[in-house]
Design a protein around this motif. Structure first.
Motif, PDB file in Angstrom:
ATOM      1  N   ARG A   1      -2.592   4.047  23.838  1.00 36.66           N
ATOM      2  CA  ARG A   1      -3.494   4.801  24.723  1.00 36.66           C
ATOM      3  C   ARG A   1      -2.989   6.227  24.921  1.00 36.66           C
ATOM      4  O   ARG A   1      -3.769   7.174  24.959  1.00 36.66           O
ATOM      5  CB  ARG A   1      -3.622   4.099  26.067  1.00 36.66           C
ATOM      6  N   ALA A   2      -1.674   6.368  25.071  1.00 38.54           N
ATOM      7  CA  ALA A   2      -1.110   7.711  25.269  1.00 38.54           C
ATOM      8  C   ALA A   2      -1.334   8.582  24.036  1.00 38.54           C
ATOM      9  O   ALA A   2      -1.726   9.753  24.158  1.00 38.54           O
ATOM     10  CB  ALA A   2       0.383   7.610  25.576  1.00 38.54           C
ATOM     11  N   LEU A   3      -1.103   8.022  22.852  1.00 34.35           N
ATOM     12  CA  LEU A   3      -1.308   8.797  21.623  1.00 34.35           C
ATOM     13  C   LEU A   3      -2.780   9.123  21.424  1.00 34.35           C
ATOM     14  O   LEU A   3      -3.121  10.232  21.003  1.00 34.35           O
ATOM     15  CB  LEU A   3      -0.767   8.033  20.406  1.00 34.35           C
ATOM     16  N   GLU A   4      -3.659   8.166  21.690  1.00 35.60           N
ATOM     17  CA  GLU A   4      -5.089   8.427  21.547  1.00 35.60           C
ATOM     18  C   GLU A   4      -5.560   9.439  22.568  1.00 35.60           C
ATOM     19  O   GLU A   4      -6.432  10.258  22.285  1.00 35.60           O
ATOM     20  CB  GLU A   4      -5.879   7.119  21.649  1.00 35.60           C
ATOM     21  N   GLY A   5      -4.981   9.445  23.753  1.00 31.02           N
ATOM     22  CA  GLY A   5      -5.310  10.437  24.778  1.00 31.02           C
ATOM     23  C   GLY A   5      -4.868  11.827  24.336  1.00 31.02           C
ATOM     24  O   GLY A   5      -5.572  12.811  24.561  1.00 31.02           O
ATOM     25  N   ASP A   6      -3.714  11.914  23.678  1.00 26.62           N
ATOM     26  CA  ASP A   6      -3.235  13.201  23.167  1.00 26.62           C
ATOM     27  C   ASP A   6      -4.185  13.751  22.126  1.00 26.62           C
ATOM     28  O   ASP A   6      -4.420  14.951  22.044  1.00 26.62           O
ATOM     29  CB  ASP A   6      -1.849  13.053  22.546  1.00 26.62           C
TER      30      ASP A   6
ATOM     31  N   GLY B   1       2.083  17.097  11.547  1.00 28.90           N
ATOM     32  CA  GLY B   1       2.009  16.437  12.848  1.00 28.90           C
ATOM     33  C   GLY B   1       0.840  15.488  13.005  1.00 28.90           C
ATOM     34  O   GLY B   1       1.030  14.323  13.388  1.00 28.90           O
ATOM     35  N   PRO B   2      -0.397  15.929  12.722  1.00 25.72           N
ATOM     36  CA  PRO B   2      -1.536  15.012  12.882  1.00 25.72           C
ATOM     37  C   PRO B   2      -1.425  13.776  11.977  1.00 25.72           C
ATOM     38  O   PRO B   2      -1.783  12.672  12.387  1.00 25.72           O
ATOM     39  CB  PRO B   2      -2.745  15.861  12.487  1.00 25.72           C
ATOM     40  N   MET B   3      -0.917  13.982  10.787  1.00 28.66           N
ATOM     41  CA  MET B   3      -0.782  12.851   9.870  1.00 28.66           C
ATOM     42  C   MET B   3       0.289  11.884  10.361  1.00 28.66           C
ATOM     43  O   MET B   3       0.116  10.666  10.295  1.00 28.66           O
ATOM     44  CB  MET B   3      -0.448  13.337   8.460  1.00 28.66           C
ATOM     45  N   LEU B   4       1.394  12.424  10.874  1.00 33.96           N
ATOM     46  CA  LEU B   4       2.444  11.571  11.428  1.00 33.96           C
ATOM     47  C   LEU B   4       1.914  10.754  12.603  1.00 33.96           C
ATOM     48  O   LEU B   4       2.212   9.568  12.737  1.00 33.96           O
ATOM     49  CB  LEU B   4       3.641  12.413  11.876  1.00 33.96           C
ATOM     50  N   LYS B   5       1.122  11.405  13.450  1.00 27.16           N
ATOM     51  CA  LYS B   5       0.547  10.727  14.608  1.00 27.16           C
ATOM     52  C   LYS B   5      -0.391   9.612  14.155  1.00 27.16           C
ATOM     53  O   LYS B   5      -0.389   8.511  14.712  1.00 27.16           O
ATOM     54  CB  LYS B   5      -0.205  11.725  15.485  1.00 27.16           C
ATOM     55  N   LYS B   6      -1.186   9.876  13.114  1.00 26.21           N
ATOM     56  CA  LYS B   6      -2.106   8.868  12.585  1.00 26.21           C
ATOM     57  C   LYS B   6      -1.322   7.665  12.057  1.00 26.21           C
ATOM     58  O   LYS B   6      -1.671   6.516  12.329  1.00 26.21           O
ATOM     59  CB  LYS B   6      -2.964   9.467  11.471  1.00 26.21           C
ATOM     60  N   HIS B   7      -0.243   7.929  11.300  1.00 29.16           N
ATOM     61  CA  HIS B   7       0.582   6.842  10.769  1.00 29.16           C
ATOM     62  C   HIS B   7       1.231   6.048  11.908  1.00 29.16           C
ATOM     63  O   HIS B   7       1.319   4.821  11.847  1.00 29.16           O
ATOM     64  CB  HIS B   7       1.659   7.381   9.823  1.00 29.16           C
ATOM     65  N   GLU B   8       1.681   6.753  12.944  1.00 27.80           N
ATOM     66  CA  GLU B   8       2.298   6.071  14.073  1.00 27.80           C
ATOM     67  C   GLU B   8       1.286   5.187  14.791  1.00 27.80           C
ATOM     68  O   GLU B   8       1.594   4.040  15.155  1.00 27.80           O
ATOM     69  CB  GLU B   8       2.906   7.079  15.054  1.00 27.80           C
TER      70      GLU B   8
ATOM     71  N   ALA C   1       0.834  -1.200   0.000  1.00 28.59           N
ATOM     72  CA  ALA C   1       0.000   0.000   0.000  1.00 28.59           C
ATOM     73  C   ALA C   1       0.871   1.253   0.000  1.00 28.59           C
ATOM     74  O   ALA C   1       1.843   1.341   0.740  1.00 28.59           O
ATOM     75  CB  ALA C   1      -0.902   0.015   1.225  1.00 28.59           C
ATOM     76  N   HIS C   2       0.474   2.212  -0.834  1.00 28.83           N
ATOM     77  CA  HIS C   2       1.183   3.490  -0.870  1.00 28.83           C
ATOM     78  C   HIS C   2       0.679   4.348   0.271  1.00 28.83           C
ATOM     79  O   HIS C   2      -0.512   4.579   0.407  1.00 28.83           O
ATOM     80  CB  HIS C   2       0.935   4.183  -2.207  1.00 28.83           C
ATOM     81  N   LYS C   3       1.587   4.792   1.111  1.00 29.27           N
ATOM     82  CA  LYS C   3       1.193   5.581   2.277  1.00 29.27           C
ATOM     83  C   LYS C   3       1.300   7.076   2.022  1.00 29.27           C
ATOM     84  O   LYS C   3       0.771   7.873   2.765  1.00 29.27           O
ATOM     85  CB  LYS C   3       2.073   5.192   3.460  1.00 29.27           C
ATOM     86  N   GLY C   4       2.008   7.461   0.989  1.00 30.19           N
ATOM     87  CA  GLY C   4       2.150   8.874   0.676  1.00 30.19           C
ATOM     88  C   GLY C   4       3.230   9.537   1.499  1.00 30.19           C
ATOM     89  O   GLY C   4       3.832   8.938   2.379  1.00 30.19           O
ATOM     90  N   LYS C   5       3.465  10.786   1.184  1.00 37.51           N
ATOM     91  CA  LYS C   5       4.451  11.560   1.920  1.00 37.51           C
ATOM     92  C   LYS C   5       3.726  12.487   2.880  1.00 37.51           C
ATOM     93  O   LYS C   5       2.591  12.861   2.665  1.00 37.51           O
ATOM     94  CB  LYS C   5       5.303  12.381   0.952  1.00 37.51           C
ATOM     95  N   VAL C   6       4.426  12.860   3.924  1.00 35.54           N
ATOM     96  CA  VAL C   6       3.854  13.754   4.922  1.00 35.54           C
ATOM     97  C   VAL C   6       4.392  15.154   4.676  1.00 35.54           C
ATOM     98  O   VAL C   6       5.603  15.332   4.515  1.00 35.54           O
ATOM     99  CB  VAL C   6       4.230  13.278   6.344  1.00 35.54           C
ATOM    100  N   PRO C   7       3.499  16.161   4.636  1.00 41.44           N
ATOM    101  CA  PRO C   7       3.975  17.529   4.434  1.00 41.44           C
ATOM    102  C   PRO C   7       4.914  17.950   5.562  1.00 41.44           C
ATOM    103  O   PRO C   7       4.706  17.578   6.719  1.00 41.44           O
ATOM    104  CB  PRO C   7       2.706  18.376   4.467  1.00 41.44           C
ATOM    105  N   GLN C   8       5.943  18.715   5.210  1.00 41.90           N
ATOM    106  CA  GLN C   8       6.899  19.146   6.230  1.00 41.90           C
ATOM    107  C   GLN C   8       6.248  20.091   7.231  1.00 41.90           C
ATOM    108  O   GLN C   8       6.526  20.046   8.414  1.00 41.90           O
ATOM    109  CB  GLN C   8       8.111  19.797   5.576  1.00 41.90           C
TER     110      GLN C   8
END
Length: 169
Positions: free
Chosen positions: A160-165, A125-132, A114-121
């Motif tokens: 849980r910590a990331l979802e809490g954030d 942040g929200p996209m990086l968190k979603k991927h993580e 699956a192609h995940k795409g690039k994250v804008p510089q």
């Protein structure tokens, strides 16, 4: 980059020669490459076709020639045989249509199907968190299936910590 021989045309042929551990690189236009005796330059498409074993029967479950001939992209109508001949997809739906034939090869080349795409510089942040989070959840399922419960607990706590954030944003 210009051809290093004629200094006029765009260099399209790159040669690398290693002699006695010494590496020499040259960049030529097609005309100068032929004149220099560079025979049969290899293109990326040639390499990709070789990896997918184009021109030879597909191995394994899908080696039935009638099955591959009937495989057809529902969007553009390209057949699997046409894809094997030219090495190019007709549209983005071809990836899914021909996945049973090429999925394992693409995964070995790219590391995933699956192609995940690039994250804008900026503002990524929200996209990086979603991927993580997606990665952590995949790893959690894997750890549980391997009965690595200590690792699973660490991953669960991180999720849980990331979802809490996310809830506090």
């Amino acid at each position: 980059m210009l051809c290093e021989r004629c200094h006029k045309n765009e260099a399209t042929v790159h040669t690398v020669q290693v002699v006695n551990g010494e590496k020499t690189e040259h960049y030529y236009c097609e005309h100068c490459a032929r004149e220099s005796g560079v025979d049969n330059p290899i293109s990326f498409q040639d390499i990709f076709q070789g990896l997918l074993n184009f021109g030879s029967p597909v191995q394994g479950e899908f080696s039935n020639p009638y099955r591959s001939q009937s495989a057809k992209c529902p969007s553009c109508g390209m057949t699997y045989d046409e894809f094997r001949r030219n090495g190019k997809f007709g549209c983005s739906s071809c990836y899914e249509a021909f996945d049973p034939y090429i999925g394992s090869t693409l995964k070995s080349i790219h590391g995933d199907n699956a192609h995940k795409g690039k994250v804008p510089q900026r503002n990524g942040g929200p996209m990086l968190k979603k991927h993580e989070l997606e990665d952590l959840k995949r790893r959690l399922v894997d750890a549980i299936s391997k009965e690595e419960y200590e690792e699973a607990a660490v991953l669960r706590d991180r999720i849980r910590a990331l979802e809490g954030d996310e809830k506090h944003e």
